[in-house]
Scaffold this motif. Structure first.
Motif, PDB file in Angstrom:
ATOM      1  N   LYS A 254       0.831  -1.202   0.000  1.00 46.60           N
ATOM      2  CA  LYS A 254       0.000   0.000   0.000  1.00 46.60           C
ATOM      3  C   LYS A 254       0.867   1.255   0.000  1.00 46.60           C
ATOM      4  O   LYS A 254       0.596   2.222  -0.729  1.00 46.60           O
ATOM      5  N   ALA A 255       1.930   1.232   0.817  1.00 46.07           N
ATOM      6  CA  ALA A 255       2.843   2.375   0.866  1.00 46.07           C
ATOM      7  C   ALA A 255       3.515   2.600  -0.481  1.00 46.07           C
ATOM      8  O   ALA A 255       3.626   3.741  -0.957  1.00 46.07           O
ATOM      9  N   ILE A 256       3.950   1.521  -1.114  1.00 48.67           N
ATOM     10  CA  ILE A 256       4.582   1.628  -2.433  1.00 48.67           C
ATOM     11  C   ILE A 256       3.603   2.173  -3.461  1.00 48.67           C
ATOM     12  O   ILE A 256       3.961   2.997  -4.314  1.00 48.67           O
ATOM     13  N   ALA A 257       2.340   1.736  -3.378  1.00 48.53           N
ATOM     14  CA  ALA A 257       1.335   2.211  -4.333  1.00 48.53           C
ATOM     15  C   ALA A 257       1.124   3.721  -4.191  1.00 48.53           C
ATOM     16  O   ALA A 257       1.061   4.448  -5.189  1.00 48.53           O
ATOM     17  N   TYR A 258       1.018   4.190  -2.957  1.00 49.19           N
ATOM     18  CA  TYR A 258       0.854   5.636  -2.733  1.00 49.19           C
ATOM     19  C   TYR A 258       2.090   6.403  -3.219  1.00 49.19           C
ATOM     20  O   TYR A 258       1.977   7.491  -3.805  1.00 49.19           O
ATOM     21  N   GLN A 259       3.263   5.851  -2.944  1.00 51.74           N
ATOM     22  CA  GLN A 259       4.495   6.501  -3.399  1.00 51.74           C
ATOM     23  C   GLN A 259       4.547   6.554  -4.922  1.00 51.74           C
ATOM     24  O   GLN A 259       5.009   7.541  -5.507  1.00 51.74           O
ATOM     25  N   ALA A 260       4.088   5.475  -5.565  1.00 52.12           N
ATOM     26  CA  ALA A 260       4.069   5.447  -7.028  1.00 52.12           C
ATOM     27  C   ALA A 260       3.147   6.543  -7.576  1.00 52.12           C
ATOM     28  O   ALA A 260       3.477   7.218  -8.557  1.00 52.12           O
ATOM     29  N   VAL A 261       2.003   6.733  -6.915  1.00 49.12           N
ATOM     30  CA  VAL A 261       1.087   7.804  -7.324  1.00 49.12           C
ATOM     31  C   VAL A 261       1.780   9.158  -7.189  1.00 49.12           C
ATOM     32  O   VAL A 261       1.679  10.020  -8.076  1.00 49.12           O
ATOM     33  N   ALA A 262       2.495   9.342  -6.074  1.00 51.90           N
ATOM     34  CA  ALA A 262       3.203  10.605  -5.852  1.00 51.90           C
ATOM     35  C   ALA A 262       4.258  10.844  -6.921  1.00 51.90           C
ATOM     36  O   ALA A 262       4.405  11.967  -7.427  1.00 51.90           O
ATOM     37  N   VAL A 263       5.003   9.800  -7.267  1.00 50.57           N
ATOM     38  CA  VAL A 263       6.045   9.941  -8.287  1.00 50.57           C
ATOM     39  C   VAL A 263       5.441  10.278  -9.635  1.00 50.57           C
ATOM     40  O   VAL A 263       5.917  11.172 -10.347  1.00 50.57           O
ATOM     41  N   ILE A 264       4.360   9.579  -9.998  1.00 48.71           N
ATOM     42  CA  ILE A 264       3.694   9.848 -11.279  1.00 48.71           C
ATOM     43  C   ILE A 264       3.178  11.290 -11.313  1.00 48.71           C
ATOM     44  O   ILE A 264       3.320  11.992 -12.325  1.00 48.71           O
ATOM     45  N   LEU A 265       2.629  11.741 -10.201  1.00 51.39           N
ATOM     46  CA  LEU A 265       2.095  13.102 -10.135  1.00 51.39           C
ATOM     47  C   LEU A 265       3.226  14.129 -10.257  1.00 51.39           C
ATOM     48  O   LEU A 265       3.096  15.126 -10.989  1.00 51.39           O
ATOM     49  N   ALA A 266       4.349  13.888  -9.571  1.00 50.93           N
ATOM     50  CA  ALA A 266       5.484  14.814  -9.643  1.00 50.93           C
ATOM     51  C   ALA A 266       6.059  14.872 -11.052  1.00 50.93           C
ATOM     52  O   ALA A 266       6.413  15.946 -11.547  1.00 50.93           O
ATOM     53  N   VAL A 267       6.131  13.715 -11.694  1.00 47.55           N
ATOM     54  CA  VAL A 267       6.628  13.671 -13.074  1.00 47.55           C
ATOM     55  C   VAL A 267       5.664  14.407 -14.005  1.00 47.55           C
ATOM     56  O   VAL A 267       6.084  15.175 -14.887  1.00 47.55           O
ATOM     57  N   ALA A 268       4.373  14.196 -13.791  1.00 48.07           N
ATOM     58  CA  ALA A 268       3.375  14.851 -14.639  1.00 48.07           C
ATOM     59  C   ALA A 268       3.406  16.368 -14.466  1.00 48.07           C
ATOM     60  O   ALA A 268       3.246  17.110 -15.444  1.00 48.07           O
ATOM     61  N   VAL A 269       3.611  16.842 -13.248  1.00 49.31           N
ATOM     62  CA  VAL A 269       3.724  18.279 -13.009  1.00 49.31           C
ATOM     63  C   VAL A 269       4.863  18.866 -13.837  1.00 49.31           C
ATOM     64  O   VAL A 269       4.782  20.000 -14.315  1.00 49.31           O
ATOM     65  N   ASN A 270       5.903  18.077 -14.044  1.00 51.90           N
ATOM     66  CA  ASN A 270       7.082  18.537 -14.785  1.00 51.90           C
ATOM     67  C   ASN A 270       7.151  17.966 -16.195  1.00 51.90           C
ATOM     68  O   ASN A 270       8.234  17.903 -16.791  1.00 51.90           O
ATOM     69  N   ALA A 271       6.008  17.582 -16.744  1.00 57.02           N
ATOM     70  CA  ALA A 271       5.994  16.946 -18.067  1.00 57.02           C
ATOM     71  C   ALA A 271       6.626  17.834 -19.132  1.00 57.02           C
ATOM     72  O   ALA A 271       7.380  17.358 -20.000  1.00 57.02           O
ATOM     73  N   SER A 272       6.358  19.134 -19.082  1.00 63.60           N
ATOM     74  CA  SER A 272       6.879  20.039 -20.115  1.00 63.60           C
ATOM     75  C   SER A 272       8.358  20.329 -19.937  1.00 63.60           C
ATOM     76  O   SER A 272       8.971  20.966 -20.797  1.00 63.60           O
ATOM     77  N   LEU A 273       8.937  19.886 -18.845  1.00 65.40           N
ATOM     78  CA  LEU A 273      10.382  19.968 -18.648  1.00 65.40           C
ATOM     79  C   LEU A 273      11.047  18.640 -18.983  1.00 65.40           C
ATOM     80  O   LEU A 273      12.040  18.590 -19.720  1.00 65.40           O
TER      81      LEU A 273
END
Length: 826
Positions: A222-241
């Motif tokens: 469960k912790a890994i799943a939440y962390q994966a969501v956080a990583v995907i979100l952080a990457v998406a925030v910086n998609a244009s970079l």
């Protein structure tokens, strides 16, 4: 609101202390002065055209012609308006001038991490100071590695988010990890982020082991799943970079070579082993963690008139001032790096506490801290310990993309203070339960203090104070001084001075080790209150690290902002004369400097050179092949080089106007197909670019050779210029091939003839070409990379999602607190 201030008063007090520390250390920055930082000034010079276009048009172009004849501007300067972290960073910098902003971020981020580790606020403040004032955190600031410094600052809150998730605080862990990682990615120093990823990977493996052992795999997953969501979100925030950078990186020095005969030593899709290992930490040099000048300090460590070298020179009849100058120019550093700005110093007391922690702290966190510190230490050795380094360089994904492997010690600079703080926390909270704690502390004192004492008393026994090429250096000085005997005497005196530097710092470190031990001993024996002891350790750590940091980042480094611009970016007479040219669309090569490692000419001109770590591979290969010896005049012509700036015999700057420059675009009489990149490069060794163009056979299907005619009475002219939108008008009686003096890059450039898209060919290895229809037409080149524009849309959606997540976390936290408060009775 009053309750909020009361509940958080101690945190606010700590933040106030941090701001006060920044004010005291960096007073010139509050006064409006700035650091003279070569890398920052180079970046500003390369950004000039971008900022000029923004001032004129209101937005930044995505391409710039100011460096290396043309490159994507998002590798030089980019706004990213849809990225939430852009606005957070701008807002923080608006309140705190550089470098106060960086140091404050160091402190605040680390403080947050230590609070997550559940230590008391003043102990968390001690850990924040120990991390923030680690020597290289300040050396990077002084050197102008601003992005690297920001990336280091966000490492601690990323760790905090991951630890929160593993502890079951899923929502707050996800939000904090997503926000911190988004900020980390936004400051765009991938090497720091990658090294942090390695450290976090070790943590995940250790957590997995304990999850299996304790039969709590569900919680781990469960912790890994939440962390994966956080990583995907952080990457998406910086998609244009990230997206444009990723596609660009494959075409740069970090990508694959185009020429088989070039870069034979390069790793596949990475830098060469020798290049990567240039700055490898010496195994013995790790002693500087404890004794900063054990290896002579760095480039800013200077010998003075009281040194052995100066006294020797004076004894030979030299003037004291000349002797002092001679001594100051000799290198005190004697390690195996080409040179260094300073040592990796973590604090003598901090190292003592870290080693004590290996003995007294228990739990999986200790094993993560210890094992990861050992791993990064071994990797930092690079060529000095290839058993581990080569394993990662050859087989671990992306590891071979980075150079200066000693940089991985930034991870140790955070992990060592963490274990040091956990050690103090263990002593304060569970000291009475630790068996033989007093004896263990004494043993660590004997080990650490004894080592330092031996260096202080007998430095020559343990250290040579000579570089591996010591004899060659003596011979070199002998030739320069024309006296081999004197050269030997000078080097012998230099060795004594290096030993003296080590001895002085060893005594200094011994003092801090003993004082740290004394406070710990009083805490163990309950002779000192916990809070008093922690504050004393904090002050001691700050004094220790402050003293070393001031050797590298001090008041002398700050200058008036106008003075910096006058010194670095000075408009010379040659620049003024060139800028009088009424046609601004030409290029300049400045040979009075190293043109391909200096961006200053880019401040005034469209330069063939520049200063950037990620040049296009094709352009680098062109430089190596065509400019490594004599300049290839034909290449200068095709790059539209109208002016050369050179030095004459009296070392005065002069202009050479080149009337053979081919212009912005031209029609060629002959098109020759070549079979591969090597043949294409060889073909342009000698040719007339205005008459002939070489096209690689990979573009053959886009070329209709039967329709190519001789461009008699043809003309083509650049009528509108913006770096990412070029407009030409031409007249030609029949189909012909036009070559454009613009760098070929196929990740976003589109060509249109009267609004209809035409395929862009690559000509002469690095230029663009179009097969154009006869008649009078308009050609437009537009740089509109999908990776950036679609990335900005993704970034906007992700930024809104992250904001909603933050709001949800705050709302839930507030609701829980409200529900937890018992209702008042009638």
């Amino acid at each position: 609101m009053k309750n909020w201030f009361n509940n958080n008063s101690i945190h606010l007090a700590v933040i106030g202390v941090f701001i006060a520390i920044c004010f005291l250390y960096l007073t010139p920055a509050w006064q409006g002065k700035v650091l003279y930082q070569n890398d920052v000034l180079q970046a500003q010079a390369g950004q000039k055209e971008i900022l000029d276009i923004k001032a004129r048009d209101g937005d930044m172009p995505l391409w710039t012609n100011s460096m290396f004849s043309g490159m994507p501007s998002y590798q030089v300067l980019i706004e990213l308006p849809n990225n939430l972290t852009t606005h957070l960073l701008h807002g923080f910098k608006a309140f705190f001038p550089h470098p106060i902003d960086v140091v404050l971020l160091y402190l605040l981020g680390a403080y947050l991490l230590f609070c997550v580790l559940r230590v008391k606020p003043w102990l968390a403040a001690l850990g924040a100071i120990a991390f923030a004032f680690s020597s290289y955190n300040f050396i990077y600031i002084e050197a102008g590695h601003a992005n690297k410094a920001y990336a280091i600052a966000f490492m601690a809150p990323i760790m905090a988010g991951i630890l929160l998730a593993f502890r079951g605080k899923y929502l707050w862990g996800t939000v904090l990890l997503a926000l911190a990682l988004a900020l980390e990615i936004r400051v765009n120093h991938i090497q720091v982020t990658y090294y942090l990823f390695l450290a976090m990977l070790v943590l995940v493996v250790i957590e997995l082991y304990h999850a299996i052992k304790e039969k709590r795999l569900l919680q781990f997953g469960k912790a890994i799943a939440y962390q994966a969501v956080a990583v995907i979100l952080a990457v998406a925030v910086n998609a244009s970079l990230l997206w444009p950078t990723y596609e660009y990186s494959k075409e740069t020095l970090r990508g694959k070579a185009n020429l088989k005969t070039e870069n034979a030593q390069r790793a596949d899709n990475g830098v060469s082993r020798e290049y990567a290992y240039d700055w490898s930490q010496g195994v013995g040099e790790s002693l500087t963690f404890l004794v900063p000048n054990a290896y002579g300090g760095g480039g800013d460590t200077r010998l003075d008139a009281e040194s052995n070298v100066a006294k020797l020179v004076i004894s030979k009849g030299a003037d004291p001032a000349q002797a002092a100058q001679f001594a100051a120019n000799l290198p005190t550093y004697w390690g195996e790096k080409p040179f260094t700005s300073g040592p990796w110093y973590f604090g003598a007391g901090v190292v003592f506490l870290f080693i004590l922690g290996l003995v007294v702290v228990q739990g999986p966190l200790k094993w993560w801290l210890a094992s990861t510190t050992l791993l990064v230490l071994l990797l930092s050795f690079g060529r000095h310990f290839p058993l581990v380094s080569d394993l990662f360089f050859n087989y671990f994904p992306m590891y071979n993309k980075f150079r200066a492997v000693e940089s991985i010690l930034i991870i140790a600079s955070l992990l060592i203070p963490i274990l040091a703080v956990l050690t103090v926390n263990e002593i304060v909270t569970n000291g009475s339960k630790i068996k033989n704690l007093d004896k263990k502390s004494l043993y660590v004192l004997y080990g650490v203090g004894g080592l330092v004492l031996l260096i202080a008393l007998l430095p020559d026994v343990f250290l040579s104070f000579k570089t591996s090429n010591h004899q060659a250096v003596i011979q070199q000085y002998g030739q320069q001084l024309r006296d081999n005997t004197f050269a030997n005497e000078v080097m012998a005196a230099l060795v004594k001075d290096r030993a003296a530097l080590a001895r002085a710092d060893a005594f200094r470190s011994l003092l801090f080790v003993v004082l740290t031990f004394a406070i710990v001993w009083l805490l163990i024996k309950n002779k000192l209150k916990a809070q008093t002891g922690v504050i004393a350790l904090g002050l001691l750590t700050l004094i220790d690290l402050w003293g070393v940091d001031k050797r590298y980042l001090n008041e002398d480094r700050f200058v008036d902002k106008l003075q910096v611009n006058r010194q670095f970016i000075r408009e010379r007479e040659v620049d003024k004369l060139i800028l009088m040219d009424k046609d601004p669309n030409y290029r300049v090569l400045d040979l009075t400097t190293n043109p391909f490692a200096d961006a200053r000419p880019s401040y005034f001109h469209k330069s063939l050179g520049g200063y950037h770590a990620a040049k296009l591979m094709r352009y680098q290969e062109l430089i190596e092949r065509q400019f490594s010896g004599a300049l290839n005049e034909d290449i200068l012509d095709m790059l539209n080089t109208r002016y050369l700036i050179t030095n004459d015999n009296q070392n005065s700057e002069r202009i050479q106007r080149r009337n053979t420059a081919a212009g912005n675009a031209w029609f060629v009489e002959k098109v020759t197909l070549v079979k591969d990149n090597e043949e294409e490069m060889q073909a342009i060794n000698g040719f007339d670019p205005r008459k002939e163009a070489f096209i690689n056979e990979e573009f053959k299907s886009l070329l209709d050779e039967k329709r190519l005619g001789t461009p008699v009475n043809s003309s083509i002219e650049l009528t509108s210029y913006r770096p990412d939108r070029l407009v030409y008008e031409y007249s030609a009686p029949n189909d012909a091939l036009a070559v454009f003096s613009e760098i070929w890059y196929d990740k976003g450039w589109k060509a249109y003839v009267d609004g209809k898209e035409y395929p862009i060919l690559r000509a002469n290895y690095v230029l663009r070409a179009l097969q154009l229809p006869g008649g009078n037409h308009k050609v437009e080149f537009i740089f509109k990379p999908l990776s950036y524009h679609l990335g900005e849309t993704i970034s906007l959606i992700a930024s809104i999602t992250l904001l909603l997540g933050m709001a949800a976390a705050i709302w839930l936290q507030t609701r829980r607190k409200t529900e937890a408060v018992p209702a008042k009775k009638g």
